[in-house]
Design a protein around this motif. Structure first.
Motif, mmCIF file in Angstrom:
data_model
loop_
_atom_site.group_PDB
_atom_site.id
_atom_site.type_symbol
_atom_site.label_atom_id
_atom_site.label_comp_id
_atom_site.label_asym_id
_atom_site.label_seq_id
_atom_site.Cartn_x
_atom_site.Cartn_y
_atom_site.Cartn_z
ATOM 1 N N HIS A 267 0.839 -1.209 0.000
ATOM 2 C CA HIS A 267 0.000 0.000 0.000
ATOM 3 C C HIS A 267 0.871 1.255 0.000
ATOM 4 C CE1 HIS A 267 -3.491 -2.486 0.993
ATOM 5 N NE2 HIS A 267 -2.749 -3.046 1.942
ATOM 6 N N VAL A 268 0.433 2.290 -0.731
ATOM 7 C CA VAL A 268 1.036 3.617 -0.669
ATOM 8 C C VAL A 268 -0.109 4.586 -0.377
ATOM 9 C CG1 VAL A 268 2.355 5.400 -1.875
ATOM 10 C CG2 VAL A 268 2.840 2.978 -2.322
ATOM 11 N N CYS A 269 -0.252 4.946 0.880
ATOM 12 C CA CYS A 269 -1.383 5.773 1.336
ATOM 13 C C CYS A 269 -0.901 7.205 1.554
ATOM 14 C CB CYS A 269 -1.975 5.198 2.622
ATOM 15 S SG CYS A 269 -2.422 3.445 2.463
ATOM 16 N N TRP A 270 -1.832 8.148 1.499
ATOM 17 C CA TRP A 270 -1.398 9.543 1.551
ATOM 18 C C TRP A 270 -2.520 10.490 1.955
ATOM 19 C CZ3 TRP A 270 -4.397 12.254 -1.852
ATOM 20 C CH2 TRP A 270 -4.972 11.539 -2.902
ATOM 21 N N ALA A 271 -2.105 11.715 2.259
ATOM 22 C CA ALA A 271 -3.049 12.812 2.512
ATOM 23 C C ALA A 271 -2.320 14.124 2.261
ATOM 24 C CB ALA A 271 -3.569 12.769 3.945
ATOM 25 N N TYR A 272 -3.069 15.117 1.778
ATOM 26 C CA TYR A 272 -2.467 16.444 1.625
ATOM 27 C C TYR A 272 -3.421 17.523 2.111
ATOM 28 C CZ TYR A 272 -5.127 16.951 -2.822
ATOM 29 O OH TYR A 272 -6.109 17.029 -3.776
ATOM 30 N N MET A 273 -2.836 18.678 2.429
ATOM 31 C CA MET A 273 -3.586 19.872 2.831
ATOM 32 C C MET A 273 -2.951 21.047 2.107
ATOM 33 S SD MET A 273 -5.987 21.117 5.024
ATOM 34 C CE MET A 273 -6.106 19.959 6.381
ATOM 35 N N ILE A 274 -3.797 21.892 1.483
ATOM 36 C CA ILE A 274 -3.300 23.010 0.677
ATOM 37 C C ILE A 274 -3.983 24.318 1.094
ATOM 38 C CG2 ILE A 274 -3.084 23.950 -1.669
ATOM 39 C CD1 ILE A 274 -1.463 21.405 -1.283
ATOM 40 N N GLY A 275 -3.204 25.410 1.063
ATOM 41 C CA GLY A 275 -3.771 26.754 1.265
ATOM 42 C C GLY A 275 -3.730 27.230 2.705
ATOM 43 N N SER A 276 -3.559 28.532 2.876
ATOM 44 C CA SER A 276 -3.490 29.101 4.220
ATOM 45 C C SER A 276 -4.811 28.951 4.975
ATOM 46 C CB SER A 276 -3.100 30.588 4.149
ATOM 47 O OG SER A 276 -4.035 31.310 3.364
ATOM 48 N N ASP A 277 -5.934 28.828 4.230
ATOM 49 C CA ASP A 277 -7.222 28.638 4.891
ATOM 50 C C ASP A 277 -7.482 27.160 5.225
ATOM 51 O OD1 ASP A 277 -7.616 27.629 2.368
ATOM 52 O OD2 ASP A 277 -9.246 28.992 1.816
ATOM 53 N N ARG A 278 -6.590 26.275 4.766
ATOM 54 C CA ARG A 278 -6.630 24.839 5.072
ATOM 55 C C ARG A 278 -7.971 24.198 4.676
ATOM 56 N NH1 ARG A 278 -6.114 22.896 9.731
ATOM 57 N NH2 ARG A 278 -4.452 21.427 9.339
ATOM 58 N N LYS A 279 -8.511 24.630 3.548
ATOM 59 C CA LYS A 279 -9.818 24.111 3.105
ATOM 60 C C LYS A 279 -9.715 23.108 1.957
ATOM 61 C CE LYS A 279 -12.649 28.021 4.626
ATOM 62 N NZ LYS A 279 -13.495 29.163 4.202
ATOM 63 N N GLU A 280 -8.520 22.981 1.367
ATOM 64 C CA GLU A 280 -8.350 22.051 0.251
ATOM 65 C C GLU A 280 -7.521 20.862 0.723
ATOM 66 O OE1 GLU A 280 -6.815 21.924 -4.423
ATOM 67 O OE2 GLU A 280 -6.515 23.723 -3.210
ATOM 68 N N TYR A 281 -8.153 19.711 0.804
ATOM 69 C CA TYR A 281 -7.437 18.525 1.288
ATOM 70 C C TYR A 281 -8.045 17.268 0.692
ATOM 71 C CZ TYR A 281 -11.423 18.566 4.493
ATOM 72 O OH TYR A 281 -12.697 18.609 5.017
ATOM 73 N N LEU A 282 -7.265 16.194 0.730
ATOM 74 C CA LEU A 282 -7.708 14.908 0.197
ATOM 75 C C LEU A 282 -6.847 13.825 0.829
ATOM 76 C CD1 LEU A 282 -9.796 13.971 -1.974
ATOM 77 C CD2 LEU A 282 -7.888 13.832 -3.582
ATOM 78 N N SER A 283 -7.407 12.630 0.945
ATOM 79 C CA SER A 283 -6.631 11.515 1.482
ATOM 80 C C SER A 283 -7.034 10.226 0.786
ATOM 81 C CB SER A 283 -6.845 11.384 2.997
ATOM 82 O OG SER A 283 -8.190 11.052 3.292
ATOM 83 N N SER A 284 -6.166 9.225 0.867
ATOM 84 C CA SER A 284 -6.435 7.942 0.218
ATOM 85 C C SER A 284 -5.962 6.784 1.084
ATOM 86 C CB SER A 284 -5.732 7.877 -1.137
ATOM 87 O OG SER A 284 -5.784 6.565 -1.664
ATOM 88 N N ASP A 285 -6.800 5.751 1.183
ATOM 89 C CA ASP A 285 -6.437 4.528 1.914
ATOM 90 C C ASP A 285 -5.695 3.547 1.013
ATOM 91 O OD1 ASP A 285 -7.757 5.229 4.380
ATOM 92 O OD2 ASP A 285 -9.661 4.837 3.379
ATOM 93 N N ASN A 286 -5.739 3.749 -0.298
ATOM 94 C CA ASN A 286 -5.036 2.911 -1.264
ATOM 95 C C ASN A 286 -5.157 1.412 -0.968
ATOM 96 O OD1 ASN A 286 -1.794 2.021 -2.272
ATOM 97 N ND2 ASN A 286 -3.348 2.732 -3.702
ATOM 98 N N GLY A 287 -6.394 0.971 -0.800
ATOM 99 C CA GLY A 287 -6.630 -0.462 -0.632
ATOM 100 C C GLY A 287 -6.710 -0.943 0.805
ATOM 101 N N GLU A 288 -6.276 -0.115 1.747
ATOM 102 C CA GLU A 288 -6.460 -0.465 3.158
ATOM 103 C C GLU A 288 -7.950 -0.314 3.490
ATOM 104 O OE1 GLU A 288 -4.288 -1.912 4.816
ATOM 105 O OE2 GLU A 288 -2.386 -0.840 5.066
ATOM 106 N N PRO A 289 -8.427 -0.963 4.564
ATOM 107 C CA PRO A 289 -9.833 -0.790 4.952
ATOM 108 C C PRO A 289 -10.187 0.689 5.096
ATOM 109 C CG PRO A 289 -8.855 -2.565 6.206
ATOM 110 C CD PRO A 289 -7.728 -1.931 5.426
ATOM 111 N N SER A 290 -11.379 1.051 4.667
ATOM 112 C CA SER A 290 -11.805 2.456 4.638
ATOM 113 C C SER A 290 -11.586 3.160 5.979
ATOM 114 C CB SER A 290 -13.288 2.534 4.260
ATOM 115 O OG SER A 290 -13.720 3.879 4.228
ATOM 116 N N GLY A 291 -10.905 4.313 5.902
ATOM 117 C CA GLY A 291 -10.707 5.146 7.085
ATOM 118 C C GLY A 291 -9.530 4.757 7.960
ATOM 119 N N THR A 292 -8.759 3.729 7.556
ATOM 120 C CA THR A 292 -7.673 3.265 8.436
ATOM 121 C C THR A 292 -6.308 3.862 8.097
ATOM 122 O OG1 THR A 292 -7.221 1.331 7.037
ATOM 123 C CG2 THR A 292 -8.812 1.046 8.834
ATOM 124 N N ALA A 293 -6.194 4.557 6.964
ATOM 125 C CA ALA A 293 -4.878 5.069 6.552
ATOM 126 C C ALA A 293 -4.908 6.562 6.232
ATOM 127 C CB ALA A 293 -4.373 4.278 5.354
#
Length: 206
Positions: free
Chosen positions: A51-77
């Motif tokens: 698995h290669v799991c990730w998350a990012y946060m963009i912008g000074s207002d911290r409103k643009e973000y996304l994350s991925s479990d990349n095949g791990e059980p939902s919400g665990t990575a």
């Protein structure tokens, strides 16, 4: 317009949990596109990992973000990784966690704890710095005003400190032009001081 916390440069950490090996990377970025490019790069580099799991946060207002479990059980990575970004109050960052499965299942709570720890270790290995919203400014000036212009720009950067005002492009002729990158909160004062130099003309702001 706001200051925010980010990291100065890429960091890396690693640890093992029940035979699984976790390698985590914290990388400063300025856009979602840049974050996704790093995700693609590391996914390709560690193609043999489970698995290669990730998350990012963009912008000074911290409103643009996304994350991925990349095949791990939902919400665990992805969520635990994003949770550490939030815990440290960071933005303009992507955290990528590579997992090599060791044959022993960790369970839902074990996975959450492991990905949280991997993200935390990568952040703690980095230097957290204060960032500022940036903008660009372009202006023209006569060649004879070169010394005054350069002196003004250099004065914005404290000796031994980080470069505050950066020259993006420059063209020197009888009439010279420069584009600079600068913190948004410096724009009004610096625009005024540049305009006060004889023969200068502002081109763009924003």
């Amino acid at each position: 317009m706001a200051n925010y916390l980010t990291i100065s440069s890429q960091s890396e950490a690693a640890f093992r949990e029940k035979m699984s090996r976790f390698i985590s990377f914290a990388i400063p970025v300025t856009s979602a596109e840049e974050a996704k490019e790093y995700v693609a790069l590391y996914t390709n580099e560690y193609h043999d990992a489970r698995h290669v799991c990730w998350a990012y946060m963009i912008g000074s207002d911290r409103k643009e973000y996304l994350s991925s479990d990349n095949g791990e059980p939902s919400g665990t990575a992805g969520k635990p990784i994003l949770g550490q970004i939030n815990s440290f109050g960071l933005t303009n960052i992507v955290i990528i966690v590579v997992r090599y499965f060791g044959g022993i299942k960790l369970g839902t709570s074990g996975l959450i704890a492991a990905y949280r720890e991997a993200a935390r270790l990568a952040i703690e290995a980095a230097e957290i710095i204060e960032g500022k919203d940036m903008t660009t400014l372009g202006f023209t000036f006569p060649y004879l005003a070169m010394n005054d212009v350069m002196k003004l720009l250099k004065a914005q950067n404290s000796p031994g400190g980080r470069e505050v005002v950066k020259i993006i492009s420059q063209e020197f002729d009888n009439t010279c032009s420069i584009y600079i990158s600068l913190p948004l909160d410096l724009l009004p004062e610096l625009s005024s001081r540049i305009s006060a130099i004889s023969g200068t003309s502002l081109l763009t702001e924003g």
